[in-house]
Design a protein around this motif. Structure first.
Motif, PDB file in Angstrom:
ATOM      1  N   ALA A  23       0.607  -1.341  -0.081  1.00  0.00           N
ATOM      2  CA  ALA A  23       0.136  -0.174   0.140  1.00  0.00           C
ATOM      3  C   ALA A  23       0.910   1.170  -0.040  1.00  0.00           C
ATOM      4  N   GLY A  24       2.147   1.069   0.524  1.00  0.00           N
ATOM      5  CA  GLY A  24       2.942   2.460   0.667  1.00  0.00           C
ATOM      6  C   GLY A  24       3.339   2.874  -0.767  1.00  0.00           C
ATOM      7  N   THR A  33      -3.090   3.847   3.455  1.00  0.00           N
ATOM      8  CA  THR A  33      -2.416   2.810   3.537  1.00  0.00           C
ATOM      9  C   THR A  33      -3.370   1.784   4.648  1.00  0.00           C
ATOM     10  N   TRP A  65     -18.000   0.246   2.149  1.00  0.00           N
ATOM     11  CA  TRP A  65     -16.657   0.605   2.273  1.00  0.00           C
ATOM     12  C   TRP A  65     -15.606   0.558   0.934  1.00  0.00           C
ATOM     13  N   TYR A  66     -16.173  -0.706   0.283  1.00  0.00           N
ATOM     14  CA  TYR A  66     -15.603  -0.939  -1.221  1.00  0.00           C
ATOM     15  C   TYR A  66     -16.006   0.320  -2.105  1.00  0.00           C
ATOM     16  N   ASN A 101      -1.447  -4.942  -3.920  1.00  0.00           N
ATOM     17  CA  ASN A 101      -2.578  -3.682  -4.170  1.00  0.00           C
ATOM     18  C   ASN A 101      -3.682  -4.007  -5.006  1.00  0.00           C
ATOM     19  N   MET A 162      -7.870 -18.325  -0.288  1.00  0.00           N
ATOM     20  CA  MET A 162      -6.575 -18.485  -0.794  1.00  0.00           C
ATOM     21  C   MET A 162      -6.325 -17.506  -1.765  1.00  0.00           C
ATOM     22  N   GLN A 191       0.458 -12.514   5.355  1.00  0.00           N
ATOM     23  CA  GLN A 191       1.181 -13.710   4.562  1.00  0.00           C
ATOM     24  C   GLN A 191       0.011 -14.116   3.409  1.00  0.00           C
ATOM     25  N   ASN A 211      11.091   1.857   2.476  1.00  0.00           N
ATOM     26  CA  ASN A 211       9.943   2.267   3.292  1.00  0.00           C
ATOM     27  C   ASN A 211      10.563   3.323   4.471  1.00  0.00           C
ATOM     28  N   PRO A 212       9.791   4.221   4.593  1.00  0.00           N
ATOM     29  CA  PRO A 212      10.153   5.026   5.675  1.00  0.00           C
ATOM     30  C   PRO A 212      10.179   4.414   7.013  1.00  0.00           C
ATOM     31  N   GLU A 213       9.577   3.636   7.176  1.00  0.00           N
ATOM     32  CA  GLU A 213       9.501   2.783   8.430  1.00  0.00           C
ATOM     33  C   GLU A 213      10.396   1.510   8.622  1.00  0.00           C
ATOM     34  N   GLU A 227      12.907   6.270   3.126  1.00  0.00           N
ATOM     35  CA  GLU A 227      12.648   7.156   2.362  1.00  0.00           C
ATOM     36  C   GLU A 227      11.160   6.766   1.667  1.00  0.00           C
ATOM     37  N   ALA A 229       8.565   6.300  -1.469  1.00  0.00           N
ATOM     38  CA  ALA A 229       8.914   5.523  -2.654  1.00  0.00           C
ATOM     39  C   ALA A 229       9.021   6.554  -3.717  1.00  0.00           C
TER      40      ALA A 229
HETATM   41  C1  BJW Z   1       5.486   3.909   2.370  1.00  0.00           C
HETATM   42  C2  BJW Z   1       4.803   5.046   2.326  1.00  0.00           C
HETATM   43  C3  BJW Z   1       5.706   5.792   0.973  1.00  0.00           C
HETATM   44  C4  BJW Z   1       3.910   4.539   3.788  1.00  0.00           C
HETATM   45  N1  BJW Z   1       6.573   4.960   0.445  1.00  0.00           N
HETATM   46  N2  BJW Z   1       6.430   3.246   2.112  1.00  0.00           N
HETATM   47  C5  BJW Z   1       0.727 -17.479   8.621  1.00  0.00           C
HETATM   48  C6  BJW Z   1       0.808 -16.947   9.844  1.00  0.00           C
HETATM   49  C7  BJW Z   1      -0.289 -16.434  10.399  1.00  0.00           C
HETATM   50  C8  BJW Z   1      -1.498 -16.189   9.702  1.00  0.00           C
HETATM   51  C9  BJW Z   1      -1.315 -16.379   8.423  1.00  0.00           C
HETATM   52  C10 BJW Z   1      -0.412 -17.258   7.893  1.00  0.00           C
HETATM   53  N3  BJW Z   1      -0.545 -17.284   6.466  1.00  0.00           N
HETATM   54  C11 BJW Z   1      -1.916 -16.788   6.438  1.00  0.00           C
HETATM   55  C12 BJW Z   1      -2.391 -16.336   7.368  1.00  0.00           C
HETATM   56  C13 BJW Z   1      -3.630 -15.685   7.533  1.00  0.00           C
HETATM   57  C14 BJW Z   1      -3.553 -14.315   6.966  1.00  0.00           C
HETATM   58  C15 BJW Z   1      -2.669 -13.254   7.422  1.00  0.00           C
HETATM   59  O1  BJW Z   1      -1.292 -13.188   6.902  1.00  0.00           O
HETATM   60  N4  BJW Z   1      -2.940 -12.613   8.753  1.00  0.00           N
HETATM   61  C16 BJW Z   1      -1.877 -11.785   9.429  1.00  0.00           C
HETATM   62  C17 BJW Z   1      -2.297 -10.741   9.730  1.00  0.00           C
HETATM   63  C18 BJW Z   1      -1.318 -12.434  10.435  1.00  0.00           C
HETATM   64  N5  BJW Z   1      -3.299 -14.392   5.478  1.00  0.00           N
HETATM   65  C19 BJW Z   1      -4.259 -14.731   4.590  1.00  0.00           C
HETATM   66  O2  BJW Z   1      -5.594 -14.989   5.010  1.00  0.00           O
HETATM   67  C20 BJW Z   1      -4.328 -14.789   3.208  1.00  0.00           C
HETATM   68  N6  BJW Z   1      -4.521 -15.908   2.455  1.00  0.00           N
HETATM   69  C21 BJW Z   1      -3.941 -17.061   2.785  1.00  0.00           C
HETATM   70  O3  BJW Z   1      -2.832 -16.982   3.183  1.00  0.00           O
HETATM   71  O4  BJW Z   1      -4.625 -18.371   2.158  1.00  0.00           O
HETATM   72  C22 BJW Z   1      -4.172 -19.721   2.988  1.00  0.00           C
HETATM   73  C23 BJW Z   1      -4.496 -19.552   4.350  1.00  0.00           C
HETATM   74  C24 BJW Z   1      -5.700 -19.092   4.728  1.00  0.00           C
HETATM   75  C25 BJW Z   1      -6.077 -19.188   6.223  1.00  0.00           C
HETATM   76  C26 BJW Z   1      -4.966 -19.739   7.083  1.00  0.00           C
HETATM   77  C27 BJW Z   1      -3.554 -20.122   6.835  1.00  0.00           C
HETATM   78  C28 BJW Z   1      -3.361 -19.937   5.139  1.00  0.00           C
HETATM   79  C29 BJW Z   1      -4.936 -13.553   2.360  1.00  0.00           C
HETATM   80  C30 BJW Z   1      -4.416 -12.369   2.833  1.00  0.00           C
HETATM   81  C31 BJW Z   1      -5.393 -11.149   2.225  1.00  0.00           C
HETATM   82  C32 BJW Z   1      -5.020  -9.825   2.551  1.00  0.00           C
HETATM   83  N7  BJW Z   1      -6.207  -9.107   1.992  1.00  0.00           N
HETATM   84  C33 BJW Z   1      -5.795  -7.670   2.325  1.00  0.00           C
HETATM   85  C34 BJW Z   1      -7.276  -6.802   1.875  1.00  0.00           C
HETATM   86  C35 BJW Z   1      -7.439  -7.022   0.159  1.00  0.00           C
HETATM   87  C36 BJW Z   1      -8.392  -6.381  -0.431  1.00  0.00           C
HETATM   88  C37 BJW Z   1      -8.624  -4.777  -0.038  1.00  0.00           C
HETATM   89  O5  BJW Z   1      -7.787  -4.093  -0.501  1.00  0.00           O
HETATM   90  O6  BJW Z   1      -9.531  -4.480   0.354  1.00  0.00           O
HETATM   91  O7  BJW Z   1      -4.817  -7.216   1.402  1.00  0.00           O
HETATM   92  S1  BJW Z   1      -5.485  -7.063   3.958  1.00  0.00           S
HETATM   93  C38 BJW Z   1      -4.644  -5.851   3.477  1.00  0.00           C
HETATM   94  O8  BJW Z   1      -3.305  -5.994   3.956  1.00  0.00           O
HETATM   95  C39 BJW Z   1      -4.410  -5.726   1.784  1.00  0.00           C
HETATM   96  C40 BJW Z   1      -2.743  -5.694   1.764  1.00  0.00           C
HETATM   97  O9  BJW Z   1      -2.675  -6.146   0.357  1.00  0.00           O
HETATM   98  C41 BJW Z   1      -2.358  -6.162   2.714  1.00  0.00           C
HETATM   99  C42 BJW Z   1      -0.875  -6.023   3.051  1.00  0.00           C
HETATM  100  O10 BJW Z   1      -0.770  -4.580   3.547  1.00  0.00           O
HETATM  101  P1  BJW Z   1       0.411  -3.773   3.082  1.00  0.00           P
HETATM  102  O11 BJW Z   1       0.382  -3.547   1.562  1.00  0.00           O
HETATM  103  O12 BJW Z   1       1.638  -4.103   3.705  1.00  0.00           O
HETATM  104  O13 BJW Z   1      -0.024  -2.296   3.912  1.00  0.00           O
HETATM  105  P2  BJW Z   1       0.002  -1.798   5.274  1.00  0.00           P
HETATM  106  O14 BJW Z   1      -0.553  -0.893   5.517  1.00  0.00           O
HETATM  107  O15 BJW Z   1       0.155  -2.802   6.386  1.00  0.00           O
HETATM  108  O16 BJW Z   1       1.653  -1.176   5.277  1.00  0.00           O
HETATM  109  C43 BJW Z   1       1.858   0.001   4.473  1.00  0.00           C
HETATM  110  C44 BJW Z   1       3.628   0.539   4.400  1.00  0.00           C
HETATM  111  O17 BJW Z   1       3.564   1.280   3.720  1.00  0.00           O
HETATM  112  C45 BJW Z   1       4.092   0.849   6.017  1.00  0.00           C
HETATM  113  O18 BJW Z   1       4.970  -0.083   6.279  1.00  0.00           O
HETATM  114  C46 BJW Z   1       4.340   2.151   5.602  1.00  0.00           C
HETATM  115  O19 BJW Z   1       5.525   2.497   6.393  1.00  0.00           O
HETATM  116  C47 BJW Z   1       4.640   2.156   4.157  1.00  0.00           C
HETATM  117  N8  BJW Z   1       4.549   3.573   3.699  1.00  0.00           N
HETATM  118  N9  BJW Z   1       4.106   5.526   3.088  1.00  0.00           N
HETATM  119  C48 BJW Z   1       7.002   3.992   0.806  1.00  0.00           C
HETATM  120  N10 BJW Z   1       5.520   7.044   0.743  1.00  0.00           N
END
Ligand code: BJW
Ligand code: ZN
Length: 245
Positions: A23-24, A33, A65-66, A101, A162, A191, A211-213, A227, A229
């Motif tokens: 998302a960053g 984000t 929301w969407y 994303n 999945m 994940q 990533n700034p963080e 920094e 992106a």
């Molecule tokens: C900047 C910036 C700038 C700011 N420049 N940077 C193993 C262990 C534990 C749990 C699990 C596991 N495996 C699977 C799971 C369950 C789960 C999971 O991971 N849970 C965790 C929370 C622990 N995963 C799933 O369920 C996935 N499915 C799966 O694995 O299937 C098999 C399975 C299922 C069940 C059990 C086991 C296996 C599916 C995940 C789907 C995620 N969906 C979302 C919503 C999508 C639709 C929508 O948009 O509405 O995807 S959630 C949300 O988070 C979205 C994002 O793509 C995703 C990641 O977020 P992202 O991109 O990292 O954003 P942020 O906000 O977290 O971070 C932003 C960053 O940007 C920050 O670091 C800032 O510093 C930085 N930043 N400005 C550069 N200018």
């Protein structure tokens, strides 16, 4: 500057490169984000909106929301970070862009091939007949329905679901052959995407983070650029191009 040239050196000396974004990368386009003080989830719990259970419980709420996000996204443009990644595609022989994303901004920024791990917010899918289509126009009533009468849902991946199998296979193939991975704007919490830099590193690739963080990826990064992106990526591309000229 030392970090930027170090990062550029890693990228331009690699014949196979994976870029993983979160998302960053879209933050500087004005897209919130997920996590953090300004994130989408400061007011909501993810399990209330981004799970199949939430959708079964209250499809209209999830669709609101969407719809709100789709409306906001229809007004934004790719930023210099997206454009720099699109340029990289022409600079390296074997290039793969993997994004978490759903906003479609990499395509709008000129990236030709994008592996969308979590789907696309502009696509809908019928929960009954499986029909999928791009649908950019707003819906008159929420939740929207398919011609078959079934409920439509956003074609995105929610928690517990999945990831699309073909996309995931292509991503793992690219991770297996890359010599470097550039990780931009992800917290590395969700994940399986969060494990990708670790998989690539385990197979000998070098890891660059922008990533700034500090994040969970930082521990595996050869170079971390604290920094934005939109500032760091164009600078990296500039240094990269100077080295091929
Ligand atoms: C900047 C910036 C700038 C700011 N420049 N940077 C193993 C262990 C534990 C749990 C699990 C596991 N495996 C699977 C799971 C369950 C789960 C999971 O991971 N849970 C965790 C929370 C622990 N995963 C799933 O369920 C996935 N499915 C799966 O694995 O299937 C098999 C399975 C299922 C069940 C059990 C086991 C296996 C599916 C995940 C789907 C995620 N969906 C979302 C919503 C999508 C639709 C929508 O948009 O509405 O995807 S959630 C949300 O988070 C979205 C994002 O793509 C995703 C990641 O977020 P992202 O991109 O990292 O954003 P942020 O906000 O977290 O971070 C932003 C960053 O940007 C920050 O670091 C800032 O510093 C930085 N930043 N400005 C550069 N200018
Ligand atoms: Zn249908």
């Amino acid at each position: 500057m030392k970090d930027l040239s170090g990062a550029a050196e890693i990228l331009f000396s690699s014949r196979a490169l994976v870029v993983l974004t979160g998302a960053g990368i879209s933050a500087e386009s004005g897209v919130p984000t997920f996590r953090g003080a300004e994130g989408y989830w400061r007011n909501y719990r993810p399990e209330d909106l981004a799970t199949p259970e939430a959708f079964s419980r209250d499809p209209a709420l999830v669709w609101e929301w969407y719809s709100m996000r789709r409306e906001a996204l229809s007004r934004v443009k790719p930023n210099p970070g997206h454009l720099a990644i699109a340029e990289m595609e022409d600079l390296v022989e074997d290039f793969t862009l993997i994004t978490q994303n759903v906003d479609g901004l990499h395509h709008l920024g000129g990236s030709r091939k994008v592996l969308e791990l979590h789907g696309n917010i502009w696509r809908v899918r019928c929960t009954v007949c499986g029909m999928r289509e791009m649908r950019k126009e707003p819906f008159e009533t929420l939740p929207p329905h398919c011609g078959c009468g079934g409920l439509l849902r956003p074609d995105v991946v929610w928690f517990g679901e999945m990831l699309p199998q073909e996309v995931l296979e292509e991503a793992y193939d690219a991770l297996g052959r890359c010599e470097a991975i550039l990780v931009v704007g992800t917290s590395g919490i969700v994940q399986p995407a969060a494990s990708f830099p670790f998989i690539a590193k385990g197979k000998g690739a070098r890891v660059v983070e922008v990533n700034p963080e500090e994040t969970t990826i930082t521990s595996v990064a050869d170079v971390s650029i604290r920094e934005r992106a939109g500032k760091a990526l164009p600078a990296i591309v500039r240094i990269w191009k100077e080295n091929i000229a």
